[in-house]
Every structure is written in structure tokens, then in C-alpha cells.
Design a protein around this motif. Structure first.
Motif, PDB file in Angstrom:
ATOM      1  N   ALA A  80       0.863  -1.211  -0.211  1.00 19.39           N
ATOM      2  CA  ALA A  80      -0.079  -0.014  -0.068  1.00 19.39           C
ATOM      3  C   ALA A  80       0.860   1.349   0.024  1.00 19.39           C
ATOM      4  O   ALA A  80       0.531   2.423  -0.588  1.00 19.39           O
ATOM      5  CB  ALA A  80      -0.933  -0.017   1.153  1.00 19.39           C
ATOM      6  N   GLN A  81       1.844   1.287   0.784  1.00 17.99           N
ATOM      7  CA  GLN A  81       2.981   2.428   0.756  1.00 17.99           C
ATOM      8  C   GLN A  81       3.627   2.536  -0.496  1.00 17.99           C
ATOM      9  O   GLN A  81       4.220   3.677  -0.816  1.00 17.99           O
ATOM     10  CB  GLN A  81       4.107   2.014   2.001  1.00 17.99           C
ATOM     11  N   GLY A  82       3.628   1.396  -1.244  1.00 17.44           N
ATOM     12  CA  GLY A  82       4.255   1.667  -2.443  1.00 17.44           C
ATOM     13  C   GLY A  82       5.991   1.282  -2.699  1.00 17.44           C
ATOM     14  O   GLY A  82       6.483   1.638  -3.631  1.00 17.44           O
ATOM     15  N   ILE A  83       6.304   0.417  -1.581  1.00 16.81           N
ATOM     16  CA  ILE A  83       7.647   0.174  -1.711  1.00 16.81           C
ATOM     17  C   ILE A  83       7.984  -0.852  -2.693  1.00 16.81           C
ATOM     18  O   ILE A  83       7.190  -1.842  -2.984  1.00 16.81           O
ATOM     19  CB  ILE A  83       8.044  -0.726  -0.407  1.00 16.81           C
ATOM     20  N   GLY A  84       9.061  -0.523  -3.622  1.00 15.84           N
ATOM     21  CA  GLY A  84       9.329  -1.223  -4.809  1.00 15.84           C
ATOM     22  C   GLY A  84       8.884  -0.443  -6.098  1.00 15.84           C
ATOM     23  O   GLY A  84       9.482  -0.868  -7.174  1.00 15.84           O
ATOM     24  N   SER A  91       2.437   3.109  -6.264  1.00 19.68           N
ATOM     25  CA  SER A  91       1.571   2.116  -5.419  1.00 19.68           C
ATOM     26  C   SER A  91       0.193   1.676  -6.089  1.00 19.68           C
ATOM     27  O   SER A  91      -0.437   2.458  -6.798  1.00 19.68           O
ATOM     28  CB  SER A  91       1.512   2.236  -3.994  1.00 19.68           C
ATOM     29  N   TYR A  92      -0.225   0.619  -5.792  1.00 21.41           N
ATOM     30  CA  TYR A  92      -1.833   0.235  -6.168  1.00 21.41           C
ATOM     31  C   TYR A  92      -2.776   1.318  -5.625  1.00 21.41           C
ATOM     32  O   TYR A  92      -3.671   1.998  -6.323  1.00 21.41           O
ATOM     33  CB  TYR A  92      -2.239  -0.917  -5.951  1.00 21.41           C
ATOM     34  N   VAL A  93      -2.415   1.895  -4.378  1.00 19.73           N
ATOM     35  CA  VAL A  93      -3.239   2.805  -3.909  1.00 19.73           C
ATOM     36  C   VAL A  93      -3.069   4.154  -4.469  1.00 19.73           C
ATOM     37  O   VAL A  93      -4.162   4.978  -4.767  1.00 19.73           O
ATOM     38  CB  VAL A  93      -2.667   3.174  -2.182  1.00 19.73           C
ATOM     39  N   GLY A  94      -1.980   4.658  -5.072  1.00 17.46           N
ATOM     40  CA  GLY A  94      -1.851   5.791  -5.791  1.00 17.46           C
ATOM     41  C   GLY A  94      -2.745   5.707  -7.253  1.00 17.46           C
ATOM     42  O   GLY A  94      -3.491   6.738  -7.678  1.00 17.46           O
ATOM     43  N   PHE A  95      -2.491   4.349  -7.832  1.00 14.42           N
ATOM     44  CA  PHE A  95      -3.167   4.373  -9.060  1.00 14.42           C
ATOM     45  C   PHE A  95      -4.786   4.361  -8.723  1.00 14.42           C
ATOM     46  O   PHE A  95      -5.550   4.989  -9.696  1.00 14.42           O
ATOM     47  CB  PHE A  95      -2.917   3.114  -9.782  1.00 14.42           C
ATOM     48  N   ILE A  96      -5.274   3.748  -7.755  1.00 12.59           N
ATOM     49  CA  ILE A  96      -6.641   3.645  -7.433  1.00 12.59           C
ATOM     50  C   ILE A  96      -7.195   5.053  -7.435  1.00 12.59           C
ATOM     51  O   ILE A  96      -8.343   5.598  -7.868  1.00 12.59           O
ATOM     52  CB  ILE A  96      -7.065   2.871  -6.439  1.00 12.59           C
ATOM     53  N   THR A 222       9.568 -11.937 -13.677  1.00 11.52           N
ATOM     54  CA  THR A 222      10.554 -11.506 -14.105  1.00 11.52           C
ATOM     55  C   THR A 222      10.512 -10.098 -14.349  1.00 11.52           C
ATOM     56  O   THR A 222      11.247  -9.219 -14.765  1.00 11.52           O
ATOM     57  CB  THR A 222      11.231 -12.038 -15.226  1.00 11.52           C
ATOM     58  N   THR A 223       9.237  -9.548 -14.621  1.00 13.34           N
ATOM     59  CA  THR A 223       8.866  -8.178 -15.190  1.00 13.34           C
ATOM     60  C   THR A 223       8.101  -7.330 -14.107  1.00 13.34           C
ATOM     61  O   THR A 223       8.194  -6.012 -14.452  1.00 13.34           O
ATOM     62  CB  THR A 223       8.289  -8.441 -16.489  1.00 13.34           C
ATOM     63  N   GLN A 224       7.405  -7.960 -13.215  1.00 10.79           N
ATOM     64  CA  GLN A 224       6.463  -7.050 -12.332  1.00 10.79           C
ATOM     65  C   GLN A 224       6.976  -7.027 -11.093  1.00 10.79           C
ATOM     66  O   GLN A 224       6.244  -6.743 -10.048  1.00 10.79           O
ATOM     67  CB  GLN A 224       5.100  -7.887 -12.566  1.00 10.79           C
ATOM     68  N   PHE A 225       8.353  -7.354 -10.809  1.00 12.66           N
ATOM     69  CA  PHE A 225       9.014  -7.237  -9.309  1.00 12.66           C
ATOM     70  C   PHE A 225       9.981  -6.392  -9.003  1.00 12.66           C
ATOM     71  O   PHE A 225      10.624  -6.225 -10.034  1.00 12.66           O
ATOM     72  CB  PHE A 225       9.098  -8.434  -8.851  1.00 12.66           C
ATOM     73  N   ALA A 226      10.069  -5.672  -7.938  1.00  7.96           N
ATOM     74  CA  ALA A 226      11.314  -4.749  -7.824  1.00  7.96           C
ATOM     75  C   ALA A 226      12.646  -5.798  -7.568  1.00  7.96           C
ATOM     76  O   ALA A 226      12.218  -7.105  -7.683  1.00  7.96           O
ATOM     77  CB  ALA A 226      10.885  -3.934  -6.586  1.00  7.96           C
ATOM     78  N   GLY A 227      13.770  -5.440  -7.390  1.00  2.00           N
ATOM     79  CA  GLY A 227      14.806  -5.971  -7.298  1.00  2.00           C
ATOM     80  C   GLY A 227      14.780  -7.118  -6.217  1.00  2.00           C
ATOM     81  O   GLY A 227      15.649  -7.910  -6.085  1.00  2.00           O
ATOM     82  N   PRO A 232       6.116  -5.695  -5.656  1.00  2.00           N
ATOM     83  CA  PRO A 232       6.002  -5.191  -7.033  1.00  2.00           C
ATOM     84  C   PRO A 232       6.623  -3.880  -7.519  1.00  2.00           C
ATOM     85  O   PRO A 232       7.032  -2.945  -6.643  1.00  2.00           O
ATOM     86  CB  PRO A 232       4.358  -5.206  -7.147  1.00  2.00           C
ATOM     87  N   ASN A 233       6.904  -3.944  -8.696  1.00  2.00           N
ATOM     88  CA  ASN A 233       7.443  -2.565  -9.309  1.00  2.00           C
ATOM     89  C   ASN A 233       6.301  -1.955  -9.964  1.00  2.00           C
ATOM     90  O   ASN A 233       4.947  -2.201  -9.670  1.00  2.00           O
ATOM     91  CB  ASN A 233       8.493  -3.011 -10.262  1.00  2.00           C
TER      92      ASN A 233
END
Length: 269
Positions: A80-84, A91-96, A222-227, A232-233
Motif C-alpha cells: 500500500a505504501q508503494g515500496i518497490g 503504488s496500487y493505492v496511488g493508481f486507484i 521477471t517483469t513485475q517485481f522490484a529487485g 511489485p514494481n
């Protein structure tokens, strides 16, 4: 006298066995090196992402203080905080929140109660008391992934029921996302069965975060995660937000009332 071909055949077999052993040893060594590299990479990214926690928290405090005609509240954890994400608002919260504003043509005040590292117990102790003082127009709940590392089915069931009992009837709850690999995946499936059963008893809407993320498979890993390969990214968070979309859209229609044209969420940015 031994046939001339007996000795070379035995030597060939011995040579083949030796080469096979070397191959196995080489492969084992390569796997060991890969795991060490992966561990170093995850440690590096975990440290880097930990440094983003105060930055993201400050961002959401600013959002919470802003004006708005619609109140959107999120209960959650570091996702929710958008880490990553490349920035907190991705974050998903920001997009919503942004798609809600675009759909309703009204300003949205976002109160993000998410706490990095939060478990169900932390959400109960620290997030719900704040929620009790608010009257959100839209409420999303996405919590429980951090309970999987030390998963106790009885405790999870007890705490998820306590959490859901405190939510308003219009709350939108996500099940846990896919962890992709065993044994964590089996724990997630068990946790989601408990969550969905508890939500069904309350009549709450549950959005299928597990099914959507699990469907992404290794391409998603491989494409939707942070390091750190856990958070998630930006791409991953867009998918999370899209999972919430139908339920958020339905909630906006309720708020609009039957006499008004139903609000439709635009495509994610």
C-alpha cells in the motif's frame, strides 16, 4: 590374450563417468554461485527499498492532509505504501486514487493507513483504531502477506475474522497475492481459503488478487517485481490496481446514486 577393444572400452567408460561427474560438479557449482548472487542482489535491494520507507511515509502524510470531496482509505502493508515502485504514488493505492478522481471529476483525499512490514496483528492494533475515526467513501484492504513467513492457520483465521468484523459493509478486500514458489504458495492458498470464508460470512467483496498475479507466471516474476523479488514494481502495482477496478467502479456507482450516470474508471495511466 584379451581382445584389443576391451581396454579402450573400459577406459572410455571411466572417462565418460569422470566427465559426467565433472559436469554435475560444475552444474552444482554454477547453481551455488547463482544462489549467492541472488542472495547478494536481494540483500542490496532490500536495503535500498528499506531506505524508501520514510520517504513514502512522508508522501502519504502529505496526501492525507490534502482536501478532497471523496475519502479513500487503504488498510495494508508496504505494498500500500508503494515500496518497490519508482515513486510512492505508483503504488496500487496511488493508481486507484487517481482513477477515482478522473472517473468522478471530484478531488480524492487519500488516507493510506498501510505500514511497511505490517501483519494482521499490526493492522488490528495500529491501523483499525485510525479507521474507526474515519468514514471512507471507498475502503480497500490488502493485508496478510507478511503473515506467511510464520504462518499459523489458527492465528491467521482468528485475526482475519477480527479484522473483517471491524470493516464497513462496503469494504473491498483483496486475497493474498501469489508467492509463485512452494512451500510459501501452499501457505498462501490455505490463508486465502480462510480469508474468503470469513469474508463470505460478512458478505464482503473479495477481489481475486491471487488468481490475477498467479496467472502472470514466471513472466510476471521477471517483469513485475522490484529487485528484492518480493515487492511489485510499477508494472506489478498497475496489475494490483486493475484487480480492484471492478469493485471500486461498483462502489462509485453506489455513491453516484441510481439517478446519475454510473462513473466508469478510465484506463490505468
Amino acid at each position: 590374450m584379451r581382445p584389443a577393444n576391451v581396454v579402450p572400452t573400459r577406459r572410455s567408460r571411466a572417462r565418460a563417468v569422470g566427465l559426467a561427474a565433472l559436469g554435475i560438479a560444475g552444474a552444482a557449482g554454477a547453481i551455488t554461485l547463482w544462489w549467492r548472487w541472488l542472495a547478494r542482489r536481494r540483500h542490496h535491494w532490500s536495503t535500498a527499498l528499506a531506505e524508501a520507507i520514510p520517504v513514502n511515509s512522508a508522501y502519504w502524510r502529505e496526501q492525507r492532509a490534502g482536501p478532497g470531496e471523496l475519502l479513500y482509505v487503504a488498510v495494508g502493508d508496504s505494498a500500500a505504501q508503494g515500496i518497490g515502485a519508482s515513486r510512492p504514488g505508483h503504488s496500487y493505492v496511488g493508481f486507484i486514487a487517481r482513477t477515482m478522481a478522473a472517473a468522478s471529476a471530484r478531488r480524492v483525499r487519500t488516507v493510506n493507513l498501510g505500514i511497511s512490514g505490517a501483519t494482521l496483528r499490526i493492522a488490528l492494533d495500529d491501523e483499525l483504531p485510525v479507521l474507526a475515526r474515519l468514514r471512507p467513501d471507498v475502503l480497500t484492504v490488502c493485508i496478510g502477506a507478511n503473515d506467511i513467513a510464520d504462518f499459523d492457520p489458527a492465528r491467521f483465521d482468528r485475526e482475519v475474522r477480527e479484522l473483517l468484523a471491524a470493516l464497513p459493509d462496503h469494504a473491498i478486500v483483496a486475497d493474498l497475492p501469489s508467492f509463485y514458489f512452494p512451500p510459501a504458495q501452499a501457505k498462501v492458498r490455505a490463508a486465502n481459503r480462510l480469508l474468503r470464508a470469513a469474508a463470505a460470512e460478512r458478505g464482503l467483496t473479495v477481489v481475486p488478487l491471487f488468481a490475477r498475479t498467479n496467472r502472470q507466471g514466471m513472466w510476471g516474476v521477471t517483469t513485475q517485481f522490484a529487485g528484492d523479488l518480493f515487492h511489485p514494481n510499477d508494472r506489478g502495482y498497475r496489475i494490483w490496481a486493475d484487480v480492484f477496478r471492478p469493485a471500486v467502479e461498483a462502489r462509485l456507482e453506489q455513491l453516484d446514486g441510481a439517478s446519475r450516470e454510473p462513473a466508469r474508471l478510465p484506463p490505468l495511466p
